[in-house]
Design an enzyme around this catalytic site. Structure first.
Site, PDB file in Angstrom:
ATOM      1  N   SER A 174      -4.774  -2.470   6.252  1.00 59.88           N
ATOM      2  CA  SER A 174      -3.653  -1.996   7.063  1.00 59.88           C
ATOM      3  C   SER A 174      -3.126  -0.651   6.588  1.00 59.88           C
ATOM      4  O   SER A 174      -2.680   0.168   7.399  1.00 59.88           O
ATOM      5  CB  SER A 174      -2.531  -3.035   7.052  1.00 59.88           C
ATOM      6  OG  SER A 174      -2.969  -4.218   7.677  1.00 59.88           O
ATOM      7  N   HIS A 225     -10.401  -9.320   5.304  1.00 62.39           N
ATOM      8  CA  HIS A 225     -10.593  -8.540   6.525  1.00 62.39           C
ATOM      9  C   HIS A 225     -12.073  -8.530   6.891  1.00 62.39           C
ATOM     10  O   HIS A 225     -12.943  -8.660   6.032  1.00 62.39           O
ATOM     11  CB  HIS A 225     -10.115  -7.102   6.316  1.00 62.39           C
ATOM     12  CG  HIS A 225      -8.666  -7.001   6.007  1.00 62.39           C
ATOM     13  ND1 HIS A 225      -8.089  -5.878   5.462  1.00 62.39           N
ATOM     14  CD2 HIS A 225      -7.649  -7.885   6.147  1.00 62.39           C
ATOM     15  CE1 HIS A 225      -6.791  -6.067   5.290  1.00 62.39           C
ATOM     16  NE2 HIS A 225      -6.505  -7.286   5.701  1.00 62.39           N
ATOM     17  N   ASP A 257      -5.740  -2.188  13.632  1.00 60.32           N
ATOM     18  CA  ASP A 257      -6.016  -1.377  12.441  1.00 60.32           C
ATOM     19  C   ASP A 257      -7.258  -1.855  11.706  1.00 60.32           C
ATOM     20  O   ASP A 257      -7.866  -1.097  10.943  1.00 60.32           O
ATOM     21  CB  ASP A 257      -4.819  -1.395  11.498  1.00 60.32           C
ATOM     22  CG  ASP A 257      -4.337  -2.805  11.175  1.00 60.32           C
ATOM     23  OD1 ASP A 257      -4.754  -3.766  11.845  1.00 60.32           O
ATOM     24  OD2 ASP A 257      -3.527  -2.950  10.241  1.00 60.32           O
ATOM     25  N   HIS A 258      -7.660  -3.093  11.909  1.00 64.30           N
ATOM     26  CA  HIS A 258      -8.860  -3.689  11.305  1.00 64.30           C
ATOM     27  C   HIS A 258      -8.990  -5.106  11.841  1.00 64.30           C
ATOM     28  O   HIS A 258      -8.089  -5.615  12.504  1.00 64.30           O
ATOM     29  CB  HIS A 258      -8.767  -3.725   9.766  1.00 64.30           C
ATOM     30  CG  HIS A 258      -7.556  -4.471   9.260  1.00 64.30           C
ATOM     31  ND1 HIS A 258      -7.478  -5.843   9.252  1.00 64.30           N
ATOM     32  CD2 HIS A 258      -6.376  -4.029   8.772  1.00 64.30           C
ATOM     33  CE1 HIS A 258      -6.303  -6.219   8.772  1.00 64.30           C
ATOM     34  NE2 HIS A 258      -5.600  -5.139   8.488  1.00 64.30           N
ATOM     35  N   ARG A 317      -3.457   0.956  -4.219  1.00 70.23           N
ATOM     36  CA  ARG A 317      -2.681   0.877  -2.978  1.00 70.23           C
ATOM     37  C   ARG A 317      -1.212   0.656  -3.310  1.00 70.23           C
ATOM     38  O   ARG A 317      -0.870  -0.112  -4.206  1.00 70.23           O
ATOM     39  CB  ARG A 317      -3.227  -0.250  -2.111  1.00 70.23           C
ATOM     40  CG  ARG A 317      -2.429  -0.501  -0.848  1.00 70.23           C
ATOM     41  CD  ARG A 317      -3.185  -1.390   0.099  1.00 70.23           C
ATOM     42  NE  ARG A 317      -2.287  -2.074   1.023  1.00 70.23           N
ATOM     43  CZ  ARG A 317      -2.688  -2.815   2.044  1.00 70.23           C
ATOM     44  NH1 ARG A 317      -3.972  -2.974   2.273  1.00 70.23           N
ATOM     45  NH2 ARG A 317      -1.825  -3.421   2.840  1.00 70.23           N
ATOM     46  N   ASP A 371      -8.763 -10.804  -0.173  1.00 65.86           N
ATOM     47  CA  ASP A 371      -9.736  -9.775   0.195  1.00 65.86           C
ATOM     48  C   ASP A 371     -11.145 -10.165  -0.255  1.00 65.86           C
ATOM     49  O   ASP A 371     -12.097  -9.404  -0.051  1.00 65.86           O
ATOM     50  CB  ASP A 371      -9.352  -8.431  -0.436  1.00 65.86           C
ATOM     51  CG  ASP A 371      -7.973  -7.982   0.008  1.00 65.86           C
ATOM     52  OD1 ASP A 371      -7.620  -8.251   1.172  1.00 65.86           O
ATOM     53  OD2 ASP A 371      -7.242  -7.383  -0.792  1.00 65.86           O
ATOM     54  N   ASP A 383      -2.462  -6.240  14.607  1.00 64.63           N
ATOM     55  CA  ASP A 383      -2.978  -6.232  13.241  1.00 64.63           C
ATOM     56  C   ASP A 383      -3.947  -7.381  13.007  1.00 64.63           C
ATOM     57  O   ASP A 383      -3.630  -8.542  13.265  1.00 64.63           O
ATOM     58  CB  ASP A 383      -1.801  -6.336  12.265  1.00 64.63           C
ATOM     59  CG  ASP A 383      -2.056  -5.623  10.964  1.00 64.63           C
ATOM     60  OD1 ASP A 383      -3.043  -5.963  10.284  1.00 64.63           O
ATOM     61  OD2 ASP A 383      -1.272  -4.720  10.612  1.00 64.63           O
ATOM     62  N   HIS A 438      -5.030 -14.335   6.784  1.00 63.30           N
ATOM     63  CA  HIS A 438      -5.220 -14.402   5.330  1.00 63.30           C
ATOM     64  C   HIS A 438      -4.998 -15.801   4.760  1.00 63.30           C
ATOM     65  O   HIS A 438      -5.398 -16.070   3.628  1.00 63.30           O
ATOM     66  CB  HIS A 438      -4.284 -13.426   4.631  1.00 63.30           C
ATOM     67  CG  HIS A 438      -4.749 -11.999   4.662  1.00 63.30           C
ATOM     68  ND1 HIS A 438      -6.015 -11.629   4.252  1.00 63.30           N
ATOM     69  CD2 HIS A 438      -4.116 -10.853   5.035  1.00 63.30           C
ATOM     70  CE1 HIS A 438      -6.132 -10.312   4.371  1.00 63.30           C
ATOM     71  NE2 HIS A 438      -5.011  -9.819   4.850  1.00 63.30           N
ATOM     72  N   ASP A 480      -3.291 -10.702  11.196  1.00 63.61           N
ATOM     73  CA  ASP A 480      -3.669 -10.396   9.823  1.00 63.61           C
ATOM     74  C   ASP A 480      -3.010 -11.342   8.830  1.00 63.61           C
ATOM     75  O   ASP A 480      -3.684 -11.967   8.010  1.00 63.61           O
ATOM     76  CB  ASP A 480      -3.289  -8.953   9.494  1.00 63.61           C
ATOM     77  CG  ASP A 480      -3.807  -8.533   8.125  1.00 63.61           C
ATOM     78  OD1 ASP A 480      -4.943  -8.915   7.774  1.00 63.61           O
ATOM     79  OD2 ASP A 480      -3.089  -7.833   7.406  1.00 63.61           O
ATOM     80  N   LYS A 485       4.998  -5.632   8.006  1.00 63.46           N
ATOM     81  CA  LYS A 485       4.221  -4.452   8.394  1.00 63.46           C
ATOM     82  C   LYS A 485       5.107  -3.250   8.730  1.00 63.46           C
ATOM     83  O   LYS A 485       4.619  -2.246   9.258  1.00 63.46           O
ATOM     84  CB  LYS A 485       3.339  -4.773   9.605  1.00 63.46           C
ATOM     85  CG  LYS A 485       2.304  -5.856   9.336  1.00 63.46           C
ATOM     86  CD  LYS A 485       1.211  -5.402   8.367  1.00 63.46           C
ATOM     87  CE  LYS A 485       0.183  -6.505   8.149  1.00 63.46           C
ATOM     88  NZ  LYS A 485      -0.964  -6.070   7.321  1.00 63.46           N
TER      89      LYS A 485
END
Length: 553
Positions: free
Chosen positions: A75, A497, A466-467, A282, A167, A24, A429, A425, A357
C-alpha cells in the site's frame, strides 16, 4: 517551485468531481480457487466491468519500484506510484543496493552507531520485521549488518524480531527463526562475539502499530524490547512453540510478546549507551516506536525508563517531521506529485479513508509528505477505525467513508476526491476466508451507492487498487494445485499481497469525457495520476507515466 498544469484543448470537464476509488487489496486473481474477489457476490463491480471502459494495471515488482518482478507491491509504494504518477526506486531497492554495495556501512550514521558501542563496550540492537517479504524489511539486510558489525569489532548484538505471517505464509516463523539461529551460531563460533535474539512477538501484537490506531501495541513492544519485561523463554524457537501450544491456530502476526532469558534474567534489555537500529525501511509501522525513543515530551504510555541510546532508522520515515533524526539510507525524494500540481493550479481536493489507510491517501499519496500543499484547497477526512480484529468486523468503516464521499460529491466543493476502502487488504491479511468474502462484498455494496451518486453529481469514477490480496487467499504449489493443511485438510491460507494485476475502470455516466482507452500495453498503477488529471481537464505533466486515455495524454 510553483507548478502549473496546462489545460487540455477542446475538452469540457465534467460537471462534478473526478473520484479516484482505491479498492485496497482487490486484484484480478490467477487461480479460481482461493480468489475471494471472484467468489464474492459483487453485482456492482461486475456491472462496471461489463459496461465501462476498463483495463488491467501492474501493481507489483518493477512497476512500483521494487527490485524485481518477484516482489509484491504494497500500500505504501502503491500510493506513492498512484500519487506521483511515475515510478521511483523504493525502500526495498534502495536498502538492498546500499547493503550490497557497502554504501550503508560507509555512511556517517552507521559509523556513529558502531563507534558508540565500541567506545562504551555496550550493545548493538536490531529491531524489525523478521522475514523476506520485502514489504517492511528483509532479513538479508539484517544479516548483512550483523556480518559487518562483527567485521568492525562489535562484541555484543541483540536482535528483537517481529514475526511476520502477513507478507509471508501465516505460520512460517520457525522457517526463519531456526536458520537464523544457525546463522548466529556461525557468527558466534569463534568466541569473538555474542550475538543473540533477545525478544520478539507478532507484528500485529507488538510494536508495529500505525497511524496511532492503538498505542498499546507499541507499549507492549517497549516493555518487551527495551525493559525486558515478560515471560522468559530459553530461545526464540522455544517461545514460539510454547505460544502456539497455548494459542492453538494462532497466526504468527498475532503471537504474544516473548523475552529470552538466562538464569532468570532477560539477556538483552536496552540500556544506556547502547545503539539501536530499527531496520524496517517502510515508515508507517516504524514511526511510533521511533517517537517513543526520540521524544522528550511523550504522553502515549508510561515508558518507565527511557535509556540514553543512539537510535537510527533504516530510512527516514517522515521527512517533514524529521522522524527519525538519524537514518542509514536516504529515502526516495519524490516531487511533483499529483496533489502538488492540483494545489498549485488552484484545484480543490479531498482525501478520505479510515485510520488504517488514512496515511496512504495523504502522506504516501503526496510523496511521503505529512503536510498539506495548501490548507485552503485540501481537506483530509479520517474516519476512526474500529479497534477490533478485522475478521470480526470485515465491513470496517466502508459505509461511513461512503457517506462522506457522497456528501462531498453533492457539495460541489471539490474537483478531485480520492478515497481508500481498506477492507480487501486488511481483512485479507487475516486469512479468515468468510470474512474476506464479506470484505469484498462490502466494498461492492459501497460502489453500488457511489454509482447513482456519481450520476446525480455529474462525477466520473476511476476505480482501481494499489495491489492485490483478497484475490489470492490460498497457498498454491508451482503446478497451481492448492496446498492443504496437514492437520485440518483445508486449504492453507495465504495472507500476503498477491502478484496479480489490478483493475482500472472509468465510469463516466454522462459521457462527459468521451473516454477511449489507450492500446499501450504493460502500464502500471502510476498511470492513474495522468488519467485523473486528464479527466479533470489537464494535460499530462512532463515525465509522468502515460495516461490510460487515448486522448489528452
Amino acid at each position: 517551485m510553483t507548478l502549473k498544469l496546462e489545460k487540455r484543448a477542446n475538452y469540457t470537464p465534467p460537471k462534478g468531481p473526478v473520484v479516484l476509488i482505491i479498492m485496497d487489496g482487490v486484484g484480478i486473481g490467477k487461480y479460481t480457487e482461493g480468489d475471494f474477489v471472484r467468489a464474492a457476490w459483487k453485482p456492482n463491480l461486475d456491472w462496471l466491468l461489463a459496461h465501462c471502459p476498463h483495463t488491467t494495471l501492474k501493481a507489483h515488482g518493477r512497476a512500483v519500484g521494487m527490485p524485481s518482478d518477484e516482489d509484491m507491491g504494497n500500500s505504501e509504494i502503491g500510493h506513492n506510484a498512484i500519487g506521483c504518477g511515475r515510478v521511483y526506486d523504493q525502500g526495498a531497492s534502495l536498502v538492498a543496493k546500499a547493503v550490497t554495495s557497502g554504501a550503508l556501512f560507509a555512511g556517517q550514521t552507521w559509523r556513529n552507531m558502531i563507534a558508540n558501542v565500541k567506545e562504551h563496550n555496550s550493545t548493538l540492537h536490531f529491531i524489525g520485521l523478521f522475514s523476506d517479504g520485502n514489504v517492511h524489511a528483509h532479513i538479508d539486510h539484517l544479516k548483512g549488518m550483523l556480518v559487518q558489525a562483527k567485521q568492525e569489532g562489535v562484541k555484543r548484538a541483540r536482535i528483537h524480531p517481529l514475526l511476520d505471517g502477513r507478507d509471508v505464509p501465516p505460520t512460517s516463523a520457525l522457517d526463519y527463526i531456526i536458520p537464523f539461529e544457525e546463522f548466529l551460531a556461525g557468527l558466534n563460533a569463534d568466541g569473538a562475539v555474542d550475538y543473540a535474539i533477545a525478544s520478539g512477538g507478532g507484528r500485529m501484537k507488538v510494536t508495529m502499530d500505525r497511524y496511532e490506531a492503538d498505542w498499546r501495541i507499541v507499549e507492549r513492544g517497549w516493555k518487551t524490547h527495551v525493559l525486558g519485561q515478560g515471560t522468559l523463554y530459553p530461545s526464540a524457537q522455544a517461545a514460539i512453540e510454547a505460544l502456539r501450544r497455548e494459542n492453538p491456530g494462532i497466526l504468527d502476526q498475532d503471537l504474544p510478546p516473548f523475552v529470552i532469558g538466562k538464569d532468570g534474567q532477560p539477556i538483552g534489555p536496552i540500556e544506556d549507551n547502547d545503539s539501536v537500529i530499527l531496520y524496517n525501511f517502510r515508515g508507517d509501522r516504524a514511526i511510533e516506536l521511533t517517537r517513543a525513543f526520540e521524544e522528550d515530551d511523550f504522553a502515549h504510555f508510561d515508558r518507565q525508563r527511557r535509556p540514553k541510546v543512539l537510535f537510527a532508522g533504516m530510512m527516514q520515515y517522515d521527512g517533514d517531521a524529521n522522524i527519525p533524526k538519524s537514518f542509514l539510507v536516504e529515502p526516495p525524494r519524490i516531487t511533483r506529485t499529483m496533489g502538488e500540481y492540483l494545489a498549485d493550479t488552484g484545484v480543490r481536493q479531498l482525501a478520505i479513508s479510515e485510520t488504517q489507510k488514512f496515511g496512504h491517501v495523504t502522506y504516501f499519496f503526496n510523496g511521503n509528505r505529512a503536510e498539506k500543499f495548501s490548507e485552503e484547497l485540501e481537506d483530509y477526512v479520517e474516519v476512526p477505525s474500529d479497534r477490533v480484529p478485522f475478521e470480526q468486523r470485515p465491513w470496517m468503516k466502508a459505509a461511513e467513508i461512503t457517506d462522506n464521499v457522497i456528501e462531498a460529491m453533492n457539495s460541489g466543493k471539490y474537483r478531485f476526491i480520492r478515497v481508500n476502502f481498506a477492507n480487501g487488504d486488511m481483512v485479507g491479511h487475516t486469512g479468515v476466508f468468510p470474512a474476506v468474502q464479506i470484505a469484498v462484498e462490502t466494498v461492492d455494496l459501497c460502489l453500488g451507492r457511489l454509482i447513482p451518486a456519481a450520476q446525480a453529481a455529474g462525477a466520473i469514477l476511476v476505480i482501481s487498487a494499489d495491489h492485490g490480496n483478497s484475490d489470492d487467499m490460498y497457498e498454491h504449489a508451482k503446478d497451481g494445485s492448492v496446498i492443504k493443511d496437514k492437520a485440518t485438510g483445508r486449504p492453507k491460507a495465504r495472507t500476503a499481497h498477491s502478484l496479480n494485476p489490478v483493475p482500472a475502470i472509468i465510469y463516466d455516466p454522462s459521457n462527459a469525457a468521451g473516454v477511449k482507452l489507450t492500446d499501450k500495453k504493460g502500464l502500471g498503477i502510476s498511470s492513474l495520476a495522468a488519467t485523473c488529471l486528464n479527466l479533470i481537464g489537464y494535460q499530462t505533466p512532463e515525465g509522468y507515466d502515460p495516461s490510460l486515455l487515448e486522448i489528452g495524454s
